[in-house]
Scaffold this motif. Structure first.
Motif, mmCIF file in Angstrom:
data_model
loop_
_atom_site.group_PDB
_atom_site.id
_atom_site.type_symbol
_atom_site.label_atom_id
_atom_site.label_comp_id
_atom_site.label_asym_id
_atom_site.label_seq_id
_atom_site.Cartn_x
_atom_site.Cartn_y
_atom_site.Cartn_z
ATOM 1 N N HIS A 23 0.821 -1.214 0.000
ATOM 2 C CA HIS A 23 0.000 0.000 0.000
ATOM 3 C C HIS A 23 0.854 1.263 0.000
ATOM 4 C CE1 HIS A 23 -3.353 -2.631 1.844
ATOM 5 N NE2 HIS A 23 -3.592 -2.419 0.566
ATOM 6 N N LEU A 24 2.038 1.201 0.636
ATOM 7 C CA LEU A 24 2.876 2.392 0.746
ATOM 8 C C LEU A 24 3.820 2.577 -0.440
ATOM 9 C CD1 LEU A 24 3.889 2.276 4.528
ATOM 10 C CD2 LEU A 24 2.259 3.808 3.449
ATOM 11 N N ASP A 25 4.111 1.497 -1.144
ATOM 12 C CA ASP A 25 5.110 1.567 -2.219
ATOM 13 C C ASP A 25 4.515 2.242 -3.456
ATOM 14 O OD1 ASP A 25 7.222 1.295 -3.881
ATOM 15 O OD2 ASP A 25 7.204 -0.892 -3.990
ATOM 16 N N VAL A 26 4.751 3.535 -3.575
ATOM 17 C CA VAL A 26 4.199 4.281 -4.718
ATOM 18 C C VAL A 26 4.988 4.022 -5.997
ATOM 19 C CG1 VAL A 26 3.316 6.092 -3.210
ATOM 20 C CG2 VAL A 26 5.607 6.314 -4.175
ATOM 21 N N THR A 27 6.182 3.419 -5.866
ATOM 22 C CA THR A 27 7.018 3.220 -7.054
ATOM 23 C C THR A 27 6.461 2.169 -7.995
ATOM 24 O OG1 THR A 27 8.404 1.553 -5.928
ATOM 25 C CG2 THR A 27 9.065 3.871 -5.747
#
Length: 395
Positions: A254-258
């Motif tokens: 959920h946090l990994d925007v890459t």
């Protein structure tokens, strides 16, 4: 690589050993520690969710603050489009970070809470059933061993005590031998005391060795039982570690925007818009819109044209030239009440007797189209005049 132990280090290590009575409590305590760790994990990432929510709000506020200023900016063309793309990208990213906030709370947080509820069962008087069960099992397995160790410790203490006494008597005997100042009778008594102490030490040693042999025989069974219970606790801990690993991976996802395709699309679009800034195209647009490229009517000789007669005069003249029966037909073309029509296009009247209106505007047609394609109508404000028939449609 071996560690250098300080003086007494071996004894400390021995006393802290899992096999020593009561030291299994560290393993049992893992259950309550894991429960608390789950609470800490949820609290930690709920706080991260608040950070994501605040960031989303700040992005949206930043975008809304600058939109009016950018809209009235002196920039134009592809450069203005690029600036606006930063703001639209911020709006999309704000929505994405709001989604992260909801995922951390509603998905990851609730998932850990649900697993806690299923995996940890609180006792009425405190603690957890799982840790109590393991503690009871370890205590039951260790009880016979603890009794043997206690017995061994007691007989070892007795042996060490009698051995030290024997050592003291032997030293006294050596000190009195050959000493003319010590009476023979006293020397004999010391010798008898040493023999008694030696016999007692031998007897206690035999008892110590027997108890030690008993403890040694029981050790494999004790180790097997403790190992079995420990393996069960390890399996429970393995399940906890595996679950928390999956929970952390979910949070990372959920946090990994890459790796998020939506975020990639936002920045790809922004990058493409920035790369599309074209100085030549922008300068060409300005030249044609506000510069030398603008169209204009250069002065030239114009012939005088006769004034256009109004349709009213044309109709009057036409009526005068027609026979009586045709005059009646023309006069009949004036409608009572009129027909509602809607403008299809904008029209600016060229003469004073012509109407002007905007596309979509509705008004009344009060005379049918003549042979030149003109109708008469009345606007909502009461103004009456002519207009092209093909510029409207009947409502």
């Amino acid at each position: 690589m071996s560690a250098i132990l300080p003086e007494g280090g071996l004894e400390d290590a021995h006393s802290r050993s899992f096999w020593m009575p009561g030291n299994y409590q560290r393993t049992v305590q893992r259950t309550e520690d894991a429960f608390q760790a789950c609470n800490d994990i949820v609290a930690c990432f709920q706080e991260r969710a608040r950070v994501e929510r605040q960031y989303a709000q700040q992005l949206a506020e930043w975008s809304n603050k600058w939109k009016p200023l950018v809209d009235t900016s002196p920039l134009y063309g592809s450069l203005l489009k690029a600036w606006k793309c930063f703001l639209s990208s911020a709006d999309r990213l704000a929505s994405f970070h709001s989604t992260i906030c909801r995922s951390l709370v509603a998905e990851d947080g609730d998932r850990v809470r649900s697993w806690q509820k299923e995996s940890f069962h609180k006792k009425f008087f405190g603690g957890f059933k799982e840790s109590q069960d393991f503690g009871t099992s370890f205590a039951r397995a260790q009880k016979p061993w603890a009794k043997r160790l206690k017995k061994l410790e007691k007989v070892r203490g007795a042996y060490h005590k009698v051995s030290r006494r024997e050592q003291r008597v032997r030293e006294r005997e050596l000190h009195t031998q050959g000493n003319p100042d010590v009476a023979i009778e006293k020397q004999r008594k010391i010798q008898e005391e040493r023999e008694t102490a030696q016999q007692e030490a031998h007897k206690v040693r035999e008892r110590y060795e027997k108890v030690l042999e008993e403890v040694t025989r029981y050790a494999p069974r004790y180790m097997e039982e403790m190992d079995s219970i420990f393996d069960q606790s390890q399996e429970e801990e393995r399940k906890r570690i595996s679950f928390l690993k999956e929970a952390f991976l979910s949070i990372h996802k959920h946090l990994d925007v890459t790796t998020n395709e939506s975020v990639k699309a936002v920045y790809n679009e922004l990058h493409n818009t920035l790369m599309a800034i074209d100085d030549q195209e922008d300068l060409r647009w300005w030249r044609n819109t506000y510069g030398p490229g603008m169209p204009t009517d250069w002065p030239q000789f114009q012939e005088c044209t006769p004034e256009r007669k109004s349709r009213k005069e044309k109709v009057k003249k036409l009526v005068e030239q027609k026979p009586v029966e045709q005059k009646a037909a023309i006069e009949k073309s004036t409608m009572i009440g009129g027909v509602k029509v809607r403008a299809l296009y904008d029209y600016d009247g060229q003469e004073t007797d012509e109407l002007s209106f905007k596309s979509g505007e509705e008004f009344l047609k009060i005379e049918d189209e003549d042979d030149q394609g003109w109708c008469r109508g009345v606007l909502e404000g009461g103004r009456e005049g002519l207009y092209p028939a093909n510029y409207v449609e009947v409502v």
